[in-house]
Design an enzyme around this catalytic site. Structure first.
Site, PDB file in Angstrom:
ATOM      1  CG  ASP A   1      11.126 -57.852  29.953  1.00 20.60           C
ATOM      2  OD1 ASP A   1      10.200 -57.065  29.670  1.00 20.60           O
ATOM      3  OD2 ASP A   1      11.014 -58.719  30.840  1.00 20.60           O
TER       4      ASP A   1
ATOM      5  CG  ASP B   1       2.490 -59.687  25.461  1.00 19.39           C
ATOM      6  OD1 ASP B   1       2.004 -59.918  24.349  1.00 19.39           O
ATOM      7  OD2 ASP B   1       2.191 -60.354  26.468  1.00 19.39           O
TER       8      ASP B   1
ATOM      9  CG  PHE C   1       5.189 -67.112  28.465  1.00 23.48           C
ATOM     10  CD1 PHE C   1       4.817 -65.872  28.951  1.00 23.48           C
ATOM     11  CD2 PHE C   1       6.010 -67.918  29.243  1.00 23.48           C
ATOM     12  CE1 PHE C   1       5.268 -65.419  30.191  1.00 23.48           C
ATOM     13  CE2 PHE C   1       6.458 -67.488  30.483  1.00 23.48           C
ATOM     14  CZ  PHE C   1       6.084 -66.234  30.949  1.00 23.48           C
TER      15      PHE C   1
ATOM     16  CG  ASP D   1       9.269 -63.328  35.426  1.00 23.95           C
ATOM     17  OD1 ASP D   1       9.004 -62.457  34.584  1.00 23.95           O
ATOM     18  OD2 ASP D   1       8.497 -63.621  36.362  1.00 23.95           O
TER      19      ASP D   1
HETATM   20  P1  IMP Z   1       2.791 -55.735  28.142  1.00 27.66           P
HETATM   21  O1  IMP Z   1       2.385 -54.683  29.141  1.00 27.66           O
HETATM   22  O2  IMP Z   1       1.650 -56.688  27.832  1.00 27.66           O
HETATM   23  O3  IMP Z   1       3.441 -55.179  26.896  1.00 27.66           O
HETATM   24  O4  IMP Z   1       3.805 -56.685  28.847  1.00 27.66           O
HETATM   25  C1  IMP Z   1       5.025 -56.284  29.248  1.00 27.66           C
HETATM   26  C2  IMP Z   1       5.492 -57.067  30.443  1.00 27.66           C
HETATM   27  O5  IMP Z   1       4.900 -58.365  30.542  1.00 27.66           O
HETATM   28  C3  IMP Z   1       6.965 -57.280  30.289  1.00 27.66           C
HETATM   29  O6  IMP Z   1       7.647 -56.278  30.998  1.00 27.66           O
HETATM   30  C4  IMP Z   1       7.195 -58.647  30.869  1.00 27.66           C
HETATM   31  O7  IMP Z   1       7.503 -58.535  32.248  1.00 27.66           O
HETATM   32  C5  IMP Z   1       5.869 -59.374  30.744  1.00 27.66           C
HETATM   33  N1  IMP Z   1       5.830 -60.309  29.587  1.00 27.66           N
HETATM   34  C6  IMP Z   1       5.159 -60.171  28.436  1.00 27.66           C
HETATM   35  N2  IMP Z   1       5.347 -61.214  27.609  1.00 27.66           N
HETATM   36  C7  IMP Z   1       6.203 -62.040  28.256  1.00 27.66           C
HETATM   37  C8  IMP Z   1       6.808 -63.305  27.912  1.00 27.66           C
HETATM   38  O8  IMP Z   1       6.646 -63.889  26.824  1.00 27.66           O
HETATM   39  N3  IMP Z   1       7.633 -63.834  28.860  1.00 27.66           N
HETATM   40  C9  IMP Z   1       7.881 -63.249  30.064  1.00 27.66           C
HETATM   41  N4  IMP Z   1       7.339 -62.076  30.418  1.00 27.66           N
HETATM   42  C10 IMP Z   1       6.512 -61.470  29.518  1.00 27.66           C
HETATM   43 MG    MG Z   2       7.720 -60.395  34.099  1.00 27.03          MG
END
Ligand code: IMP
Ligand code: MG
Length: 204
Positions: free
Chosen positions: A114, A117, A167, A174
């Site tokens: 999705d 980040d 966020f 979610d």
């Molecule tokens: P990363 O590993 O930090 O890139 O984060 C990825 C995961 O964190 C995604 O699959 C989401 O489930 C969650 N995530 C990151 N940012 C957001 C946000 O703004 N809203 C909701 N979920 C997020």
């Molecule tokens: Mg999540």
């Protein structure tokens, strides 16, 4: 329980960042980009066994369903359950909720998430697929990409939208498992974030 009985989750949204129409229009383009980038897999000289879209649960199910129905190629679907986030921030490590990877031997995998980040989730899963699943190759694709400095080397091969560092929820994303069913992407009101935090504290 975060919402009051009968409450509409839309009431907790401060601002809509991407409307349903904007998302669907961009999905038309993204699906066309992916279709032409992946068409080589089906050429007779290709050694690849086929194409699998691998969706990271739970966040990318809505994205997967809408994107795949726009892709006129023979594809298989698989899912992988991983977790890294708690509330509105990353825990810094990713947890595989399934002990085993799906059988992807010889297949080209489009890894879908999705949102990109910190980048940790996508890069860890990609590394694990390449090291352990004997895949033919991996293409990464996300609906949203946050515009911020990152520690990982990886950037997604395909991204629907680049957004700011805030966020967001909706369209699969979610906050403590709520708001995934909103058809748009939006920013939560501070009071909804606070309410979620309190409810979470009370339940542990
Ligand atoms: P990363 O590993 O930090 O890139 O984060 C990825 C995961 O964190 C995604 O699959 C989401 O489930 C969650 N995530 C990151 N940012 C957001 C946000 O703004 N809203 C909701 N979920 C997020
Ligand atoms: Mg999540």
């Amino acid at each position: 329980m975060i919402y009051g009985v009968g409450a509409d989750p839309r009431q907790d949204i401060e601002r809509i960042l991407l409307t349903e129409e904007q998302i669907h229009r961009r999905l038309d383009e993204l699906a066309a980009e992916l279709t032409s980038a992946l068409a080589w897999i089906f050429q007779p000289e290709s050694q690849t066994k086929g194409l699998t879209f691998l969706a990271l649960l739970n966040g990318s199910v809505v994205f997967l369903a809408d994107l795949l129905r726009r892709i006129p190629l023979p594809v298989q679907i698989d899912c992988l359950s991983v977790a890294s986030y708690h509330g509105t921030s990353s825990t810094g490590h990713i947890r595989f909720r399934q002990a085993e990877l799906p059988d992807l031997k010889g297949r080209w995998v489009v890894l879908l998430d999705d949102i990109f980040d910190s980048g940790l989730t996508l890069s860890r899963v990609r590394e694990r697929l390449l090291a352990e699943a004997q895949v033919s190759g991996v293409t990464t694709c996300v609906l949203l990409r946050k515009d911020l400095p990152r520690q990982v080397e990886l950037e997604p091969d395909f991204a629907g939208f680049t957004i700011g560092p805030e966020f967001v929820v909706g369209y699969g994303l979610d906050y403590f498992e709520q708001y995934r069913n909103l058809p748009f992407v939006g920013v939560l009101k501070a009071e909804a974030i606070e309410r979620g935090r309190m409810a979470q504290q009370a339940s542990v």
